[in-house]
Design an enzyme around this catalytic site. Structure first.
Site, PDB file in Angstrom:
ATOM      1  CG  ASP A 120      -1.677   1.223   1.434  1.00  0.00           C
ATOM      2  OD1 ASP A 120      -2.308   1.661   0.458  1.00  0.00           O
ATOM      3  OD2 ASP A 120      -1.679   1.784   2.550  1.00  0.00           O
ATOM      4  CG  LEU A 121       1.656   5.734  -1.767  1.00  0.00           C
ATOM      5  CD1 LEU A 121       3.157   5.524  -1.999  1.00  0.00           C
ATOM      6  CD2 LEU A 121       1.060   6.562  -2.910  1.00  0.00           C
ATOM      7  CG  ASP A 122      -1.774   7.519   0.599  1.00  0.00           C
ATOM      8  OD1 ASP A 122      -0.871   8.314   0.313  1.00  0.00           O
ATOM      9  OD2 ASP A 122      -2.771   7.337  -0.121  1.00  0.00           O
ATOM     10  CB  THR A 158       0.526  10.627   2.171  1.00  0.00           C
ATOM     11  OG1 THR A 158       0.509   9.208   2.058  1.00  0.00           O
ATOM     12  CG2 THR A 158       1.569  11.225   1.270  1.00  0.00           C
ATOM     13  CE  LYS A 195      -4.387   6.145   9.564  1.00  0.00           C
ATOM     14  NZ  LYS A 195      -3.500   5.626  10.632  1.00  0.00           N
ATOM     15  N   GLY A 196      -7.215   3.994   3.681  1.00  0.00           N
ATOM     16  CA  GLY A 196      -7.384   2.990   2.632  1.00  0.00           C
ATOM     17  C   GLY A 196      -8.666   3.154   1.831  1.00  0.00           C
ATOM     18  NE  ARG A 216      -9.212  12.266  -4.504  1.00  0.00           N
ATOM     19  CZ  ARG A 216      -8.632  12.661  -5.633  1.00  0.00           C
ATOM     20  NH1 ARG A 216      -9.196  13.590  -6.384  1.00  0.00           N
ATOM     21  NH2 ARG A 216      -7.480  12.136  -6.025  1.00  0.00           N
ATOM     22  CB  SER A 243      -2.066   2.920  -3.702  1.00  0.00           C
ATOM     23  OG  SER A 243      -2.584   4.139  -3.230  1.00  0.00           O
ATOM     24  CB  ALA A 244      -7.400   3.491  -2.213  1.00  0.00           C
ATOM     25  CB  SER A 245      -3.708   7.323  -3.583  1.00  0.00           C
ATOM     26  OG  SER A 245      -3.451   8.635  -4.034  1.00  0.00           O
ATOM     27  CG  ASN A 258      -3.395  12.519  -5.644  1.00  0.00           C
ATOM     28  OD1 ASN A 258      -3.521  13.198  -6.659  1.00  0.00           O
ATOM     29  ND2 ASN A 258      -4.224  12.610  -4.621  1.00  0.00           N
ATOM     30  CE  LYS A 313      -5.881  -0.734  -1.002  1.00  0.00           C
ATOM     31  NZ  LYS A 313      -4.702  -0.091  -0.413  1.00  0.00           N
ATOM     32  CD  GLU A 323      -3.623  -1.633   2.996  1.00  0.00           C
ATOM     33  OE1 GLU A 323      -3.708  -0.789   3.907  1.00  0.00           O
ATOM     34  OE2 GLU A 323      -3.959  -1.387   1.830  1.00  0.00           O
ATOM     35  CG  ASP A 324      -1.821   2.654   6.471  1.00  0.00           C
ATOM     36  OD1 ASP A 324      -2.236   2.247   5.358  1.00  0.00           O
ATOM     37  OD2 ASP A 324      -1.997   3.808   6.879  1.00  0.00           O
TER      38      ASP A 324
HETATM   39  C1  BG6 Z   1      -5.694   5.846   0.363  1.00  0.00           C
HETATM   40  C2  BG6 Z   1      -5.690   6.695   1.622  1.00  0.00           C
HETATM   41  O1  BG6 Z   1      -4.416   5.319   0.153  1.00  0.00           O
HETATM   42  O2  BG6 Z   1      -6.067   6.644  -0.755  1.00  0.00           O
HETATM   43  C3  BG6 Z   1      -7.031   7.379   1.807  1.00  0.00           C
HETATM   44  O3  BG6 Z   1      -5.424   5.859   2.748  1.00  0.00           O
HETATM   45  C4  BG6 Z   1      -7.366   8.181   0.550  1.00  0.00           C
HETATM   46  O4  BG6 Z   1      -6.951   8.231   2.940  1.00  0.00           O
HETATM   47  C5  BG6 Z   1      -7.342   7.268  -0.665  1.00  0.00           C
HETATM   48  O5  BG6 Z   1      -8.661   8.765   0.673  1.00  0.00           O
HETATM   49  C6  BG6 Z   1      -7.622   8.020  -1.966  1.00  0.00           C
HETATM   50  O6  BG6 Z   1      -6.558   8.896  -2.188  1.00  0.00           O
HETATM   51  P1  BG6 Z   1      -6.546  10.092  -3.235  1.00  0.00           P
HETATM   52  O7  BG6 Z   1      -5.100  10.524  -3.215  1.00  0.00           O
HETATM   53  O8  BG6 Z   1      -6.971   9.530  -4.539  1.00  0.00           O
HETATM   54  O9  BG6 Z   1      -7.493  11.123  -2.730  1.00  0.00           O
HETATM   55 MG    MG Z   2      -2.670   3.200   3.569  1.00  0.00          MG
END
Ligand code: BG6
Ligand code: MG
Length: 219
Positions: free
Chosen positions: A10-12, A18, A46-47, A50, A115-117, A119, A146, A170-171
């Site tokens: 996982d990333l964040d 972050t 977390k995880g 958005r 990762s769910a992000s 970014n 997730k 994973e966190d």
């Molecule tokens: C996850 C974070 O990795 O990504 C969440 O733990 C975050 O807090 C999710 O909401 C989505 O991220 P982003 O960067 O697309 O807003």
């Molecule tokens: Mg995470």
């Protein structure tokens, strides 16, 4: 025959800190709307994608918004978040992460990102580790967030590994659940009590020693 398992990070909150900036940005948004969110509530975010995070937060604050306002809140939260992480570089890798990545690279143990992000790629670029991942699967690549295991199952494909041969770092509660549902080995990085469903637990990467990695990746 390949006798090595693969690792999905996982990333964040795992590779980079972050998670606290996501919290600060959501908290500012909630405060602007007239309510607050606690650290305990943040654990549930977390995880979480958005969209789902915003739905959850608005629910906590008993707020109803139009579709247009919803989009506006998501984009202003993201702008705020991106401003907070704008100057991220190699020095922002969480303690102990570099040692583990270096070991995996040296021993040809494949690893991917799950990762769910949305970014994730620019963040990995800023950290100068983007090129080291065999596969990068992020919030832009999935349709189910997730705790749905989709992100990890696609990441396993990028590694050419069966789910049972993947180890997930994973966190988040949602991420540990996703890894378990995928039939992967789950490693919780963070509070043992919160991440009690994980197969193994560490407070952070400084606790993850090379002997453990060596033992767990060999089939
Ligand atoms: C996850 C974070 O990795 O990504 C969440 O733990 C975050 O807090 C999710 O909401 C989505 O991220 P982003 O960067 O697309 O807003
Ligand atoms: Mg995470």
């Amino acid at each position: 025959m390949n006798n090595t398992k693969g690792i999905i990070f996982d990333l964040d909150g795992v590779i980079v800190d972050t998670a606290k900036f996501h919290y600060l940005a959501w908290r500012k948004m909630a405060n602007d709307l007239g309510f607050d969110i606690t650290l305990e509530q943040n654990e549930q975010l977390k995880g979480v994608s958005r969209v789902h995070s915003l739905q959850q937060i608005l629910g906590w604050g008993n707020k109803t918004v139009t579709e247009e306002e919803f989009e506006q809140l998501m984009s202003s939260k993201n702008e705020d978040y991106l401003a907070k992480i704008a100057h991220m570089d190699e020095g922002d890798l969480l303690p102990g992460v570099k040692k583990v990545l270096d070991y995996l690279t040296e021993k040809n143990i494949p690893f991917a990102l799950g990762s769910a992000s949305k970014n994730a790629r620019p963040i990995l670029k800023g950290l100068k580790i983007e090129h080291r991942f065999e596969g990068i699967v992020d919030g832009n690549d999935v349709t189910k967030a997730k705790p749905n295991p989709e992100v990890f199952l696609i990441a396993a494909e990028t590694l050419g590994m069966a789910p049972e041969d993947c180890i997930v770092m994973e966190d988040s509660v949602a991420g540990v659940e996703a890894a378990n549902l995928a039939g992967m080995i789950s490693i919780g990085i963070g509070d043992k009590e919160i991440l009690k469903e994980a197969d193994h637990n560490f407070s952070d990467f400084t606790e993850v020693d090379i002997e453990f990695i060596e033992k767990i990746v060999r089939k």
